[in-house]
Motif scaffolding. Structure first.
Motif, PDB file in Angstrom:
ATOM      1  N   SER A   1      -6.130   4.793   0.546  1.00 56.54           N
ATOM      2  CA  SER A   1      -7.091   3.741   0.885  1.00 56.54           C
ATOM      3  C   SER A   1      -8.520   4.231   0.740  1.00 56.54           C
ATOM      4  O   SER A   1      -9.388   3.520   0.232  1.00 56.54           O
ATOM      5  CB  SER A   1      -6.841   3.251   2.317  1.00 56.54           C
ATOM      6  OG  SER A   1      -5.568   2.655   2.426  1.00 56.54           O
ATOM      7  N   ARG A   2      -8.760   5.482   1.172  1.00 59.67           N
ATOM      8  CA  ARG A   2     -10.103   6.040   1.058  1.00 59.67           C
ATOM      9  C   ARG A   2     -10.512   6.202  -0.409  1.00 59.67           C
ATOM     10  O   ARG A   2     -11.611   5.798  -0.801  1.00 59.67           O
ATOM     11  CB  ARG A   2     -10.165   7.384   1.785  1.00 59.67           C
ATOM     12  CG  ARG A   2     -11.558   8.008   1.792  1.00 59.67           C
ATOM     13  CD  ARG A   2     -11.641   9.209   2.712  1.00 59.67           C
ATOM     14  NE  ARG A   2     -10.711  10.265   2.320  1.00 59.67           N
ATOM     15  CZ  ARG A   2      -9.604  10.594   2.996  1.00 59.67           C
ATOM     16  NH1 ARG A   2      -9.302   9.932   4.106  1.00 59.67           N
ATOM     17  NH2 ARG A   2      -8.818  11.565   2.578  1.00 59.67           N
TER      18      ARG A   2
ATOM     19  N   THR B   1      -1.038   7.030   2.744  1.00 57.92           N
ATOM     20  CA  THR B   1      -1.681   5.717   2.652  1.00 57.92           C
ATOM     21  C   THR B   1      -3.149   5.791   3.055  1.00 57.92           C
ATOM     22  O   THR B   1      -3.985   5.092   2.489  1.00 57.92           O
ATOM     23  CB  THR B   1      -0.946   4.700   3.538  1.00 57.92           C
ATOM     24  OG1 THR B   1      -0.904   5.189   4.892  1.00 57.92           O
ATOM     25  CG2 THR B   1       0.467   4.455   3.034  1.00 57.92           C
ATOM     26  N   ARG B   2      -3.457   6.633   4.032  1.00 59.29           N
ATOM     27  CA  ARG B   2      -4.851   6.773   4.472  1.00 59.29           C
ATOM     28  C   ARG B   2      -5.714   7.370   3.368  1.00 59.29           C
ATOM     29  O   ARG B   2      -6.813   6.884   3.092  1.00 59.29           O
ATOM     30  CB  ARG B   2      -4.898   7.644   5.724  1.00 59.29           C
ATOM     31  CG  ARG B   2      -6.300   7.812   6.305  1.00 59.29           C
ATOM     32  CD  ARG B   2      -6.253   8.595   7.603  1.00 59.29           C
ATOM     33  NE  ARG B   2      -7.578   8.739   8.176  1.00 59.29           N
ATOM     34  CZ  ARG B   2      -7.825   9.378   9.312  1.00 59.29           C
ATOM     35  NH1 ARG B   2      -6.818   9.940   9.986  1.00 59.29           N
ATOM     36  NH2 ARG B   2      -9.059   9.473   9.765  1.00 59.29           N
TER      37      ARG B   2
ATOM     38  N   VAL C   1       0.842  -1.190   0.000  1.00 53.06           N
ATOM     39  CA  VAL C   1       0.000   0.000   0.000  1.00 53.06           C
ATOM     40  C   VAL C   1       0.884   1.248   0.000  1.00 53.06           C
ATOM     41  O   VAL C   1       0.565   2.249  -0.664  1.00 53.06           O
ATOM     42  CB  VAL C   1      -0.943  -0.002   1.222  1.00 53.06           C
ATOM     43  CG1 VAL C   1      -1.767   1.282   1.272  1.00 53.06           C
ATOM     44  CG2 VAL C   1      -1.864  -1.215   1.183  1.00 53.06           C
TER      45      VAL C   1
ATOM     46  N   ALA D   1     -13.075  -1.807  -3.171  1.00 59.38           N
ATOM     47  CA  ALA D   1     -12.242  -2.729  -2.393  1.00 59.38           C
ATOM     48  C   ALA D   1     -11.051  -1.984  -1.837  1.00 59.38           C
ATOM     49  O   ALA D   1     -10.663  -0.922  -2.336  1.00 59.38           O
ATOM     50  CB  ALA D   1     -11.768  -3.888  -3.267  1.00 59.38           C
ATOM     51  N   THR D   2     -10.457  -2.536  -0.795  1.00 56.73           N
ATOM     52  CA  THR D   2      -9.223  -1.971  -0.261  1.00 56.73           C
ATOM     53  C   THR D   2      -8.094  -2.238  -1.256  1.00 56.73           C
ATOM     54  O   THR D   2      -8.207  -3.124  -2.118  1.00 56.73           O
ATOM     55  CB  THR D   2      -8.871  -2.612   1.085  1.00 56.73           C
ATOM     56  OG1 THR D   2      -8.589  -4.003   0.870  1.00 56.73           O
ATOM     57  CG2 THR D   2     -10.007  -2.451   2.085  1.00 56.73           C
ATOM     58  N   PRO D   3      -6.989  -1.497  -1.168  1.00 56.89           N
ATOM     59  CA  PRO D   3      -5.883  -1.734  -2.106  1.00 56.89           C
ATOM     60  C   PRO D   3      -5.383  -3.178  -2.105  1.00 56.89           C
ATOM     61  O   PRO D   3      -5.154  -3.762  -3.171  1.00 56.89           O
ATOM     62  CB  PRO D   3      -4.802  -0.758  -1.620  1.00 56.89           C
ATOM     63  CG  PRO D   3      -5.559   0.346  -0.973  1.00 56.89           C
ATOM     64  CD  PRO D   3      -6.737  -0.316  -0.315  1.00 56.89           C
TER      65      PRO D   3
ATOM     66  N   PHE E   1      -9.178   4.691  -2.983  1.00 55.07           N
ATOM     67  CA  PHE E   1      -9.160   3.380  -3.628  1.00 55.07           C
ATOM     68  C   PHE E   1     -10.489   2.662  -3.409  1.00 55.07           C
ATOM     69  O   PHE E   1     -11.074   2.119  -4.353  1.00 55.07           O
ATOM     70  CB  PHE E   1      -8.019   2.543  -3.045  1.00 55.07           C
ATOM     71  CG  PHE E   1      -7.359   1.635  -4.040  1.00 55.07           C
ATOM     72  CD1 PHE E   1      -6.180   1.996  -4.652  1.00 55.07           C
ATOM     73  CD2 PHE E   1      -7.924   0.410  -4.361  1.00 55.07           C
ATOM     74  CE1 PHE E   1      -5.561   1.159  -5.565  1.00 55.07           C
ATOM     75  CE2 PHE E   1      -7.318  -0.434  -5.272  1.00 55.07           C
ATOM     76  CZ  PHE E   1      -6.133  -0.058  -5.881  1.00 55.07           C
ATOM     77  N   THR E   2     -10.966   2.680  -2.187  1.00 52.28           N
ATOM     78  CA  THR E   2     -12.232   2.007  -1.880  1.00 52.28           C
ATOM     79  C   THR E   2     -13.380   2.675  -2.605  1.00 52.28           C
ATOM     80  O   THR E   2     -14.286   2.004  -3.120  1.00 52.28           O
ATOM     81  CB  THR E   2     -12.482   2.016  -0.359  1.00 52.28           C
ATOM     82  OG1 THR E   2     -11.386   1.365   0.299  1.00 52.28           O
ATOM     83  CG2 THR E   2     -13.775   1.297  -0.024  1.00 52.28           C
TER      84      THR E   2
ATOM     85  N   ARG F   1      -6.974  -5.935  -1.126  1.00 52.10           N
ATOM     86  CA  ARG F   1      -7.991  -6.830  -1.671  1.00 52.10           C
ATOM     87  C   ARG F   1      -8.047  -6.711  -3.186  1.00 52.10           C
ATOM     88  O   ARG F   1      -8.170  -7.712  -3.893  1.00 52.10           O
ATOM     89  CB  ARG F   1      -9.347  -6.503  -1.040  1.00 52.10           C
ATOM     90  CG  ARG F   1     -10.541  -7.234  -1.657  1.00 52.10           C
ATOM     91  CD  ARG F   1     -10.407  -8.731  -1.644  1.00 52.10           C
ATOM     92  NE  ARG F   1     -10.252  -9.263  -0.306  1.00 52.10           N
ATOM     93  CZ  ARG F   1     -10.073 -10.560  -0.038  1.00 52.10           C
ATOM     94  NH1 ARG F   1      -9.975 -11.435  -1.037  1.00 52.10           N
ATOM     95  NH2 ARG F   1      -9.948 -10.979   1.206  1.00 52.10           N
ATOM     96  N   TRP F   2      -7.955  -5.497  -3.701  1.00 58.87           N
ATOM     97  CA  TRP F   2      -7.977  -5.299  -5.146  1.00 58.87           C
ATOM     98  C   TRP F   2      -6.766  -5.960  -5.802  1.00 58.87           C
ATOM     99  O   TRP F   2      -6.892  -6.612  -6.838  1.00 58.87           O
ATOM    100  CB  TRP F   2      -8.001  -3.804  -5.468  1.00 58.87           C
ATOM    101  CG  TRP F   2      -8.087  -3.502  -6.936  1.00 58.87           C
ATOM    102  CD1 TRP F   2      -9.213  -3.417  -7.707  1.00 58.87           C
ATOM    103  CD2 TRP F   2      -6.983  -3.268  -7.828  1.00 58.87           C
ATOM    104  NE1 TRP F   2      -8.879  -3.145  -9.007  1.00 58.87           N
ATOM    105  CE2 TRP F   2      -7.521  -3.055  -9.113  1.00 58.87           C
ATOM    106  CE3 TRP F   2      -5.603  -3.226  -7.647  1.00 58.87           C
ATOM    107  CZ2 TRP F   2      -6.721  -2.775 -10.215  1.00 58.87           C
ATOM    108  CZ3 TRP F   2      -4.796  -2.966  -8.758  1.00 58.87           C
ATOM    109  CH2 TRP F   2      -5.358  -2.741 -10.021  1.00 58.87           C
TER     110      TRP F   2
END
Length: 332
Positions: free
Chosen positions: A242-243, A238-239, A227, A251-253, A245-246, A255-256
């Motif tokens: 992640s926001r 990163t925060r 990430v 999906a989270t990074p 990306f979802t 998971r994707w």
């Protein structure tokens, strides 16, 4: 579970109706005697597939008298299911019936409240709408069918065969279900947890700021990507990554990334002769053991079995004459 009732409404698709008719509607005294007692319940004038009229003396109110009720599919999912069908299915379940759906028939079960708080499935193309319209339902778009005791749901079309055979297996045992599968010339058992073979992961929209980053990640799946790596490349925390990306992919990074690695592995299993170790390296899994663990958990079958499935299917397509006598021919 000897009596089975099919809930038919106007415009219902033919294939989804034909599957339970083939499984439950043909008497098979050599397998089980008595076999199932199948009735078709429909409102007056209901047509099937836009061509055939469902001439039956049984109305939807008679669903409540059956041991098992099957809702084959909806005519469409734009509008809510017919109220009389929803009421009849709910009444049947309250009366103790086992209720099952094929494909978009899950929308009827959800409208009747039978899926509230339950895990359920439908065709992957319609899973997002089912989840959106009925937020109390735990929709799983990645499996063939789900048996939740008195309520069962299945994915599209052919998965309805798997569900019907599963119900026969539950009622009469594996030997009977396997014998029936041979007569229908279908696989005797595809586990419900096996993933629907979707051609590719749902592509993200290309009108967001992460499109270039996603394309880079897909091109570098053979490399370890964290990430932090993605965040650095996108020039954000990163925060924040992640926001965004979802929001963009659902999906989270991590998971994707796993989804993309599994998808690439599936392509290599289908189209190359590379070993599992080689494929694991090419998709960034590191080892065959790691690939097998994640692949089995995500797809529902080991990579070796997945490869055999598609290799056998391709061979049948290329050499159909070789498979004419693969299985004994029986009465449908």
């Amino acid at each position: 579970m000897t009596s089975v009732a099919l809930a038919v409404t106007d415009g219902i698709p033919l294939f989804e109706l034909g599957v339970p008719c083939a499984v439950f509607g043909v008497d098979r005294p050599d397998l089980v005697d008595p076999w199932y007692d199948l009735v078709v319940c429909a409102p007056p004038g209901a047509r099937v597939g836009g061509w055939f009229r469902a001439e039956t003396p049984h109305g939807l109110d008679e669903l409540a008298a059956a041991d098992t009720v099957i809702v084959p599919a909806c005519h469409d999912i734009v509008d809510n299911p017919p109220a009389d069908l929803v009421d009849a299915v709910r009444a049947a379940h309250l009366a103790g019936a086992r209720v099952a759906s094929i494909c978009t028939g899950a929308f009827v079960l959800a409208a009747a409240g039978l899926l509230d708080g339950r895990r359920a499935t439908t065709h992957w193309m319609h899973a997002a709408l089912l989840a959106q319209r009925y937020p109390k339902v735990e929709v799983d778009p990645g499996v063939l069918y789900i048996d939740d005791g008195s309520v069962l749901t299945s994915a599209g079309k052919a998965a309805g065969i798997d569900l019907c055979l599963h119900m026969v297996r539950t009622d009469h045992g594996t030997a009977v279900a396997n014998a029936l599968a041979r007569r229908l010339v279908v696989a005797p058992h595809r586990a419900g947890g096996q993933a629907q073979f979707i051609a590719s992961p749902m592509p993200p929209a290309h009108d967001h700021g992460l499109a270039e980053l996603l394309a880079w990640a897909v091109a570098h799946l053979d490399q370890p990507i964290t990430v932090s790596d993605l965040a650095d490349r996108a020039h954000m925390s990163t925060r924040n990554l992640s926001r965004q990306f979802t929001a963009a992919t659902g999906a989270t990074p991590l998971r994707w990334l796993l989804t993309q690695r599994i998808h690439h592995a599936r392509q290599l299993l289908e189209n190359t002769e590379e070993s599992i170790d080689q494929i694991a390296g090419r998709v960034g899994m590191g080892s065959a053991a790691t690939l097998r663990r994640h692949f089995n958990r995500t797809v529902g079958v080991p990579p070796d079995a997945y490869r055999r499935t598609f290799r056998d299917a391709r061979h049948r397509d290329e050499h159909p004459a070789d498979h004419i006598f693969d299985q004994p021919i029986g009465v449908g």
